[in-house]
Design an enzyme around this catalytic site. Structure first.
Site, PDB file in Angstrom:
ATOM      1  N   LYS A  16       0.682  -1.047  -0.061  1.00  0.00           N
ATOM      2  CA  LYS A  16      -0.123   0.008   0.021  1.00  0.00           C
ATOM      3  C   LYS A  16       0.880   1.352   0.198  1.00  0.00           C
ATOM      4  O   LYS A  16       0.505   2.340  -0.728  1.00  0.00           O
ATOM      5  CB  LYS A  16      -1.044   0.078   1.416  1.00  0.00           C
ATOM      6  CG  LYS A  16      -2.121   0.578   1.167  1.00  0.00           C
ATOM      7  CD  LYS A  16      -3.234   0.055   2.241  1.00  0.00           C
ATOM      8  CE  LYS A  16      -2.608  -0.059   3.631  1.00  0.00           C
ATOM      9  NZ  LYS A  16      -3.320   0.838   4.650  1.00  0.00           N
ATOM     10  N   ARG A  91     -10.890   3.090   9.225  1.00  0.00           N
ATOM     11  CA  ARG A  91     -10.635   1.589   9.390  1.00  0.00           C
ATOM     12  C   ARG A  91     -11.953   1.004   9.859  1.00  0.00           C
ATOM     13  O   ARG A  91     -11.892  -0.299   9.841  1.00  0.00           O
ATOM     14  CB  ARG A  91      -9.751   1.476  10.654  1.00  0.00           C
ATOM     15  CG  ARG A  91      -8.242   1.809  10.214  1.00  0.00           C
ATOM     16  CD  ARG A  91      -7.358   1.664  11.451  1.00  0.00           C
ATOM     17  NE  ARG A  91      -5.937   2.251  11.461  1.00  0.00           N
ATOM     18  CZ  ARG A  91      -4.989   1.936  10.968  1.00  0.00           C
ATOM     19  NH1 ARG A  91      -5.054   0.676  10.040  1.00  0.00           N
ATOM     20  NH2 ARG A  91      -4.068   2.335  10.835  1.00  0.00           N
ATOM     21  N   ARG A 130      11.517 -11.355   6.399  1.00  0.00           N
ATOM     22  CA  ARG A 130      12.046 -10.524   7.001  1.00  0.00           C
ATOM     23  C   ARG A 130      13.127 -10.921   7.964  1.00  0.00           C
ATOM     24  O   ARG A 130      13.202 -11.565   9.050  1.00  0.00           O
ATOM     25  CB  ARG A 130      11.248  -9.154   7.795  1.00  0.00           C
ATOM     26  CG  ARG A 130      10.520  -8.266   6.546  1.00  0.00           C
ATOM     27  CD  ARG A 130      10.343  -6.975   7.078  1.00  0.00           C
ATOM     28  NE  ARG A 130       9.607  -7.140   8.274  1.00  0.00           N
ATOM     29  CZ  ARG A 130       9.015  -5.681   8.700  1.00  0.00           C
ATOM     30  NH1 ARG A 130       9.031  -4.784   8.074  1.00  0.00           N
ATOM     31  NH2 ARG A 130       8.396  -5.643   9.819  1.00  0.00           N
ATOM     32  N   ARG A 163      12.402 -11.311  13.984  1.00  0.00           N
ATOM     33  CA  ARG A 163      11.397 -10.394  14.968  1.00  0.00           C
ATOM     34  C   ARG A 163      10.266 -10.931  15.341  1.00  0.00           C
ATOM     35  O   ARG A 163       9.505 -11.782  14.491  1.00  0.00           O
ATOM     36  CB  ARG A 163      11.085  -8.921  14.664  1.00  0.00           C
ATOM     37  CG  ARG A 163      12.604  -8.225  14.630  1.00  0.00           C
ATOM     38  CD  ARG A 163      11.998  -6.733  14.342  1.00  0.00           C
ATOM     39  NE  ARG A 163      10.576  -6.676  13.763  1.00  0.00           N
ATOM     40  CZ  ARG A 163       9.792  -5.916  13.962  1.00  0.00           C
ATOM     41  NH1 ARG A 163      10.203  -4.668  14.272  1.00  0.00           N
ATOM     42  NH2 ARG A 163       8.600  -5.675  13.039  1.00  0.00           N
ATOM     43  N   ARG A 174      -2.555 -11.071  13.003  1.00  0.00           N
ATOM     44  CA  ARG A 174      -2.690  -9.681  12.676  1.00  0.00           C
ATOM     45  C   ARG A 174      -3.782  -9.563  11.466  1.00  0.00           C
ATOM     46  O   ARG A 174      -4.610  -8.851  11.312  1.00  0.00           O
ATOM     47  CB  ARG A 174      -1.346  -9.019  12.284  1.00  0.00           C
ATOM     48  CG  ARG A 174      -0.643  -8.256  13.240  1.00  0.00           C
ATOM     49  CD  ARG A 174       0.908  -8.074  13.012  1.00  0.00           C
ATOM     50  NE  ARG A 174       0.822  -6.835  12.048  1.00  0.00           N
ATOM     51  CZ  ARG A 174       1.971  -6.752  11.298  1.00  0.00           C
ATOM     52  NH1 ARG A 174       3.246  -7.589  11.591  1.00  0.00           N
ATOM     53  NH2 ARG A 174       2.066  -5.892  10.455  1.00  0.00           N
TER      54      ARG A 174
END
Ligand SMILES: [Zn+2]
Length: 224
Positions: A16, A91, A130, A163, A174
């Site tokens: 995005k 949202r 990541r 992480r 999430r």
């Protein structure tokens, strides 16, 4: 004069931000990431900024009307006369309705809500790759930006770790929260007839081209 008053929607990892930057350059529209707007207002100590800060200092969420006030301030500026790109707000359906009411008061309306569609599997693939260096937080990606030596930071030589936020189970959680909150918002914009779904799993250039083509069509239709 037709306006492009746009909302960008998409899960974390959908690209995005990248698409927002491209749109900003291609259509010369201001890009309003609501987090940045909020921080800027607090920094500038504007009336709404000081109000927002009171909530933030208490650890409370900044109420919708304050955020909408901040967005309205931006929308009224001459830089946004031809439109804007809004990222991070609304949202929820209630926020969308409040924003629509505020826009109507300004004599404007939302042109399109662009949803960058990316499957959960693809989001997990993108985000779980990541690797962050344990010492200074330099970020790499096993697929898109690999370090020269596996597991070692190019910059400072320390060990690369995954992480907690980038662990697949955390990403899935999430995503679940995102879908739960966003699905009603998507149906809301669908009912309004302004939802535009864009397939987001192709390379970023292709996704960008598709958004551009869609908006060009939209602008032509508006001008008819
Ligand atoms: Zn490092």
């Amino acid at each position: 004069m037709s306006e492009l008053n746009l909302i960008l929607l998409g899960p974390p990892g959908s690209g995005k931000g990248t698409q927002g930057e491209r749109l900003q350059a291609d259509f010369r529209l201001p890009y309003y990431a609501t987090g940045d707007i909020l921080r800027a207002a607090v920094r500038d100590r504007s009336k709404l900024g000081r109000e927002a800060k009171q909530y933030m200092d208490r650890g409370d969420l900044v109420p919708d009307e304050v955020i909408i006030g901040l967005i309205a301030e931006r929308v009224e500026r001459s830089e946004a006369a031809d439109g804007f790109i809004l990222d991070g707000f609304p949202r929820t359906t209630a926020q969308a309705e409040a924003l629509e009411a505020e826009m109507a008061e300004l004599g404007r309306r939302l042109t399109a809500a662009i949803l960058i569609d990316v499957s959960d599997e693809e989001v997990v693939r993108r985000l779980s790759g990541r690797r962050t260096c344990a010492k200074e937080g330099h970020v790499f990606h096993v697929e898109f930006d690999p370090p020269k030596n596996e597991g070692v930071c190019d910059v400072c030589g320390s060990k690369l770790v995954v992480r907690d936020d980038d662990k697949p189970e955390v990403i899935r959680h999430r995503l679940e929260q995102y879908r739960e909150k966003t699905e009603p918002l998507i149906s809301h914009f669908e009912q309004r007839g302004i939802l535009r779904r864009i397939e987001g799993e192709s390379p970023p250039e292709e996704v960008g081209d598709r958004i551009r083509a869609m908006l060009a069509t939209l602008k032509m239709e508006e001008e008819l």
